[in-house]
Design a protein around this motif. Sequence first.
Motif, short mmCIF file in Angstrom:
data_model
loop_
_atom_site.label_atom_id
_atom_site.label_comp_id
_atom_site.label_asym_id
_atom_site.label_seq_id
_atom_site.Cartn_x
_atom_site.Cartn_y
_atom_site.Cartn_z
N THR A 216 38.10 32.98 55.30
CA THR A 216 39.45 33.40 55.70
C THR A 216 39.88 34.65 54.94
OG1 THR A 216 40.07 31.13 56.24
CG2 THR A 216 41.87 32.68 55.82
N MET A 217 39.67 34.66 53.63
CA MET A 217 40.09 35.79 52.81
C MET A 217 39.29 37.05 53.14
SD MET A 217 42.64 34.79 51.15
CE MET A 217 43.36 33.16 51.15
N GLU A 218 38.01 36.89 53.45
CA GLU A 218 37.21 38.05 53.84
C GLU A 218 37.77 38.69 55.11
OE1 GLU A 218 33.29 36.34 53.97
OE2 GLU A 218 32.89 36.89 51.88
N LYS A 219 38.24 37.86 56.04
CA LYS A 219 38.85 38.39 57.26
C LYS A 219 40.22 38.99 56.97
CE LYS A 219 36.38 35.27 60.28
NZ LYS A 219 36.42 34.05 61.07
N LEU A 220 41.00 38.29 56.17
CA LEU A 220 42.35 38.74 55.85
C LEU A 220 42.35 40.09 55.13
CD1 LEU A 220 45.36 37.86 55.90
CD2 LEU A 220 44.97 36.80 53.68
N HIS A 221 41.38 40.30 54.26
CA HIS A 221 41.29 41.53 53.47
C HIS A 221 40.16 42.44 53.95
CE1 HIS A 221 44.24 40.06 50.53
NE2 HIS A 221 43.65 38.89 50.65
N ALA A 222 39.75 42.29 55.21
CA ALA A 222 38.59 43.01 55.75
C ALA A 222 38.74 44.53 55.66
CB ALA A 222 38.33 42.59 57.19
N GLU A 223 39.92 45.04 55.93
CA GLU A 223 40.07 46.51 55.94
C GLU A 223 39.88 47.11 54.55
OE1 GLU A 223 44.79 47.45 55.78
OE2 GLU A 223 44.03 46.65 57.66
N ARG A 224 40.04 46.29 53.49
CA ARG A 224 39.82 46.77 52.13
C ARG A 224 38.40 46.50 51.65
NH1 ARG A 224 43.57 44.06 48.69
NH2 ARG A 224 42.71 45.40 47.07
N ARG A 225 37.62 45.82 52.50
CA ARG A 225 36.21 45.52 52.21
C ARG A 225 36.00 44.80 50.88
NH1 ARG A 225 32.99 49.81 55.56
NH2 ARG A 225 34.72 50.56 56.79
N LEU A 226 36.84 43.83 50.62
CA LEU A 226 36.70 43.05 49.39
C LEU A 226 35.58 42.03 49.55
CD1 LEU A 226 40.43 42.23 48.51
CD2 LEU A 226 39.00 44.07 47.62
N HIS A 227 34.91 41.76 48.45
CA HIS A 227 33.88 40.73 48.40
C HIS A 227 34.47 39.52 47.69
CE1 HIS A 227 30.75 43.40 49.85
NE2 HIS A 227 31.25 44.31 49.03
N PHE A 228 34.36 38.37 48.32
CA PHE A 228 34.81 37.11 47.73
C PHE A 228 33.56 36.29 47.44
CE2 PHE A 228 38.48 38.72 49.87
CZ PHE A 228 39.55 38.30 49.10
N ASP A 229 33.26 36.14 46.17
CA ASP A 229 32.05 35.44 45.75
C ASP A 229 32.38 34.08 45.15
OD1 ASP A 229 30.50 37.67 46.43
OD2 ASP A 229 30.82 38.56 44.45
N MET A 230 31.50 33.12 45.42
CA MET A 230 31.58 31.81 44.78
C MET A 230 30.25 31.60 44.08
SD MET A 230 33.55 29.21 47.33
CE MET A 230 32.03 28.82 48.11
N ASN A 231 30.32 31.27 42.81
CA ASN A 231 29.10 31.08 42.04
C ASN A 231 28.72 29.61 41.96
OD1 ASN A 231 29.01 33.81 41.55
ND2 ASN A 231 30.11 33.66 39.62
#
Length: 121
Positions: free
Chosen positions: A43-58
Amino acid sequence: TEQASTAERQIDPHLARASAASAARSSGLRTPVLAPLQALRRTMEKLHAERRLHFDMNDVPPELAFRGEEQDFFELMGNVIDNAGKWATGRVVVNAALSHDSMMLEITVDDDGPGLSEHER
């Protein structure tokens, strides 16, 4: 009467949640955290897609669980992860593990944003 009714409408959901949280502690209600965290990442990757943020889970262990309802977990973590995304310049990292004494779930959300000044902290 109108003001009391308004206050009651605002307070009742919070009382219901507190009651549910209390019941969760005594009933053993558990929500696995891996699937909701993965859903929030998408969801967050889509929400912040225009900023091309990477959301990682380790490596979130599949056996980790939140003591409470899934809806509460989604709301809580969604707010925290979204806030990190608002301040991040490129990356948000989410980690989940048991605390040192294995009694508590610890979730950290870290972003590469500017952070707070010492004064703001």
